[in-house]
Design a protein around this motif. Structure first.
Motif, PDB file in Angstrom:
ATOM      1  N   GLY A 215       0.814  -1.213   0.000  1.00 49.23           N
ATOM      2  CA  GLY A 215       0.000   0.000   0.000  1.00 49.23           C
ATOM      3  C   GLY A 215       0.836   1.247   0.000  1.00 49.23           C
ATOM      4  O   GLY A 215       2.039   1.208  -0.266  1.00 49.23           O
ATOM      5  N   GLY A 260     -11.210  -3.002  -7.865  1.00 48.38           N
ATOM      6  CA  GLY A 260     -10.088  -3.700  -8.478  1.00 48.38           C
ATOM      7  C   GLY A 260     -10.416  -5.175  -8.606  1.00 48.38           C
ATOM      8  O   GLY A 260     -11.568  -5.548  -8.803  1.00 48.38           O
ATOM      9  N   VAL A 292       1.419  -6.305   7.999  1.00 49.64           N
ATOM     10  CA  VAL A 292       2.523  -5.575   8.623  1.00 49.64           C
ATOM     11  C   VAL A 292       2.198  -4.098   8.471  1.00 49.64           C
ATOM     12  O   VAL A 292       2.034  -3.607   7.347  1.00 49.64           O
ATOM     13  CB  VAL A 292       3.887  -5.892   7.953  1.00 49.64           C
ATOM     14  CG1 VAL A 292       5.017  -5.151   8.679  1.00 49.64           C
ATOM     15  CG2 VAL A 292       4.156  -7.395   7.924  1.00 49.64           C
TER      16      VAL A 292
HETATM   17  C1  LIG Z   1     -15.566   4.276  -4.398  1.00 51.30           C
HETATM   18  C2  LIG Z   1     -14.222   3.879  -3.849  1.00 51.30           C
HETATM   19  C3  LIG Z   1     -13.641   2.713  -4.315  1.00 51.30           C
HETATM   20  C4  LIG Z   1     -12.406   2.300  -3.831  1.00 51.30           C
HETATM   21  N1  LIG Z   1     -11.859   1.122  -4.280  1.00 51.30           N
HETATM   22  C5  LIG Z   1     -10.699   0.687  -3.722  1.00 51.30           C
HETATM   23  C6  LIG Z   1     -10.140  -0.545  -4.108  1.00 51.30           C
HETATM   24  O1  LIG Z   1     -10.651  -1.280  -4.991  1.00 51.30           O
HETATM   25  N2  LIG Z   1      -9.008  -0.941  -3.497  1.00 51.30           N
HETATM   26  C7  LIG Z   1      -8.387  -0.207  -2.522  1.00 51.30           C
HETATM   27  O2  LIG Z   1      -7.344  -0.635  -2.009  1.00 51.30           O
HETATM   28  N3  LIG Z   1      -8.890   0.977  -2.168  1.00 51.30           N
HETATM   29  C8  LIG Z   1     -10.011   1.457  -2.743  1.00 51.30           C
HETATM   30  N4  LIG Z   1     -10.490   2.676  -2.379  1.00 51.30           N
HETATM   31  C9  LIG Z   1      -9.644   3.550  -1.557  1.00 51.30           C
HETATM   32  C10 LIG Z   1      -9.694   3.239  -0.059  1.00 51.30           C
HETATM   33  O3  LIG Z   1     -10.751   3.944   0.534  1.00 51.30           O
HETATM   34  C11 LIG Z   1      -8.378   3.646   0.619  1.00 51.30           C
HETATM   35  O4  LIG Z   1      -8.151   4.998   0.370  1.00 51.30           O
HETATM   36  C12 LIG Z   1      -7.154   2.865   0.151  1.00 51.30           C
HETATM   37  O5  LIG Z   1      -7.415   1.478   0.219  1.00 51.30           O
HETATM   38  C13 LIG Z   1      -5.988   3.194   1.054  1.00 51.30           C
HETATM   39  O6  LIG Z   1      -4.841   2.558   0.595  1.00 51.30           O
HETATM   40  P1  LIG Z   1      -3.647   2.256   1.581  1.00 51.30           P
HETATM   41  O7  LIG Z   1      -4.115   1.411   2.697  1.00 51.30           O
HETATM   42  O8  LIG Z   1      -2.478   1.816   0.795  1.00 51.30           O
HETATM   43  O9  LIG Z   1      -3.270   3.726   2.092  1.00 51.30           O
HETATM   44  P2  LIG Z   1      -3.464   4.403   3.505  1.00 51.30           P
HETATM   45  O10 LIG Z   1      -4.864   4.332   3.951  1.00 51.30           O
HETATM   46  O11 LIG Z   1      -2.816   5.742   3.413  1.00 51.30           O
HETATM   47  O12 LIG Z   1      -2.647   3.473   4.483  1.00 51.30           O
HETATM   48  C14 LIG Z   1      -1.257   3.348   4.450  1.00 51.30           C
HETATM   49  C15 LIG Z   1      -0.888   2.513   5.668  1.00 51.30           C
HETATM   50  O13 LIG Z   1       0.486   2.260   5.638  1.00 51.30           O
HETATM   51  C16 LIG Z   1       0.969   2.328   6.974  1.00 51.30           C
HETATM   52  N5  LIG Z   1       2.396   2.650   6.866  1.00 51.30           N
HETATM   53  C17 LIG Z   1       2.970   3.787   6.426  1.00 51.30           C
HETATM   54  N6  LIG Z   1       4.301   3.660   6.400  1.00 51.30           N
HETATM   55  C18 LIG Z   1       4.582   2.396   6.842  1.00 51.30           C
HETATM   56  C19 LIG Z   1       5.783   1.679   7.057  1.00 51.30           C
HETATM   57  N7  LIG Z   1       6.986   2.208   6.741  1.00 51.30           N
HETATM   58  N8  LIG Z   1       5.680   0.429   7.528  1.00 51.30           N
HETATM   59  C20 LIG Z   1       4.498  -0.132   7.859  1.00 51.30           C
HETATM   60  N9  LIG Z   1       3.328   0.519   7.659  1.00 51.30           N
HETATM   61  C21 LIG Z   1       3.370   1.761   7.153  1.00 51.30           C
HETATM   62  C22 LIG Z   1       0.152   3.383   7.648  1.00 51.30           C
HETATM   63  O14 LIG Z   1       0.119   3.175   9.044  1.00 51.30           O
HETATM   64  C23 LIG Z   1      -1.215   3.171   7.004  1.00 51.30           C
HETATM   65  O15 LIG Z   1      -2.010   2.276   7.770  1.00 51.30           O
HETATM   66  C24 LIG Z   1     -11.721   3.106  -2.853  1.00 51.30           C
HETATM   67  C25 LIG Z   1     -12.332   4.277  -2.395  1.00 51.30           C
HETATM   68  C26 LIG Z   1     -13.551   4.671  -2.884  1.00 51.30           C
HETATM   69  C27 LIG Z   1     -14.188   5.921  -2.353  1.00 51.30           C
END
Ligand SMILES: Cc1cc2nc3c(=O)[nH]c(=O)nc-3n(C[C@H](O)[C@H](O)[C@H](O)COP(=O)(O)OP(=O)(O)OC[C@H]3O[C@@H](n4cnc5c(N)ncnc54)[C@H](O)[C@@H]3O)c2cc1C
Length: 328
Positions: A215, A260, A292
């Protein structure tokens, strides 16, 4: 003339571009074997009939109907014609197809043509005293629901990779040739075809048994390589959150979630993924979830079987080293 069992379940198998059975086949036949007698339908080039029928037997097809592939440039309609012909012959209790792009297309076309009930994206099948039922994981995995038919056999598309059951091998399945009368329904045709050259030797995300996903926490496209390194040690496919895709770390094809790819692997490793509901919608049915994340309150931990609170750049290299050491 082959007699089909009264509890026959028609299983529509797909083939890969290389002419092998698609990886969804074992699970589909396994699912069918839990509710009845699996009868496989294969539409393929004639030269492949024997090999494919034997492969379907290995995965538990008691009978195999083989149809000729015909004009390769017509989409969906010839396959729907073949399913309709097989349905007439077998009179099955249910029809199972993969929830792949082709499977969904054929299932919809066939159910509409025969006015049969359609249950999509099942994560399991079963039966009760009234017949076959399909189980679904809905609203981002928050609810499990069951759908049943009040009229006619259910046509069910089954999520890839979700079925663990495997049917017993059938050494010599009954193989019969299916004669299909083309319906004459207008079909979309493929005018040109260009194979996309994928250089990856990793498993395909959809249907993979193991997935390592990254992510926004990975921070950059360069650093996302850590996800790929762990995937390669595990022999896993690579996935990503939407935030990672939006940030350009990996292409959209990697995105797991509501918008996705929806996956159901045996193992899902989430690295630096918070676990938003839209992400969970695509992976919550994974058998074992490992997360993690450096934030102990990240929602991903609520569904993880194993969680490590820590920095991915500290934890994952150690994990890779330990796995490599174990492999020797
Ligand atoms: C209509 C709609 C559809 C969507 N469809 C999807 C979809 O199909 N798939 C999807 O994934 N999302 C989808 N989203 C987006 C979803 O809401 C989130 O915004 C997205 O999943 C967040 O991605 P993320 O967890 O990578 O990022 P973030 O929420 O920013 O999380 C990042 C995480 O990484 C951690 N982190 C940061 N640095 C480190 C490190 N060095 N080591 C360990 N941990 C760390 C943080 O603590 C945090 O928990 C959709 C949203 C909407 C509104």
């Amino acid at each position: 003339m082959v007699e089909f069992a009264p509890d026959a379940v028609l299983v529509v198998l797909e083939t890969t571009p290389a002419g092998e059975l698609a990886s969804s086949s074992a699970g589909l036949l396994g699912a069918a074997s839990t509710i009845g007698t699996p009868v496989a339908l294969l539409v393929a080039d004639e030269s492949r009939h024997d090999a494919l029928a034997a492969a379907a037997g290995k995965f538990g097809a008691a009978s195999v109907l083989v149809g000729h592939a015909g004009e390769a440039n017509e989409l969906t309609v010839p396959a729907v014609d073949a399913v309709a012909a097989a349905f007439e012959l077998v009179r099955p209790a249910a029809v199972l197809l993969s929830h792949s792009a082709d499977g969904r297309d054929i299932a919809g076309g066939f159910a509409a043509r025969r006015s049969l009930p359609l249950a999509v994206d099942a994560v399991g099948v079963g039966s009760d005293e009234e017949g076959v039922v399909a189980h679904h994981s809905v609203y981002g995995g928050a609810y499990n629901v069951t759908s049943a038919s009040t009229f006619g056999p259910l046509v069910i598309t089954v999520r890839q990779g979700v079925i663990e059951e495997r049917a017993q091998e059938v050494a010599e399945p009954d193989v019969s040739r299916l004669s299909v009368t083309p319906s004459g329904t207008r079909a979309a045709t493929i005018e040109s075809f260009e194979a996309a050259s994928g250089s990856s030797t990793r498993p395909e995300l959809r249907g993979a048994a193991k997935i390592v996903a990254g992510g926004r926490g990975l921070g950059s496209a360069e650093k996302f390589a850590l996800v790929e390194q762990l995937a390669d040690v595990l022999g896993a496919a690579v996935g990503a959150s939407r935030a990672a895709v939006d940030a350009g770390y990996v292409p959209y094809a990697y995105q797991v979630g509501q918008t996705g790819v929806q996956v159901s692997p045996q193992l899902y490793v989430a690295l630096g993924i918070s676990g938003a509901i839209q992400h969970r919608a695509g992976m919550q049915t994974a058998k074992t979830i490992v997360a993690v994340n450096k934030d102990a309150d990240a929602p991903i931990f609520a569904i993880a079987d194993f969680g490590v609170v820590g920095d991915v750049f500290t934890v994952v290299p150690q994990l890779i080293a330990a796995l490599k050491a174990k492999k020797g």
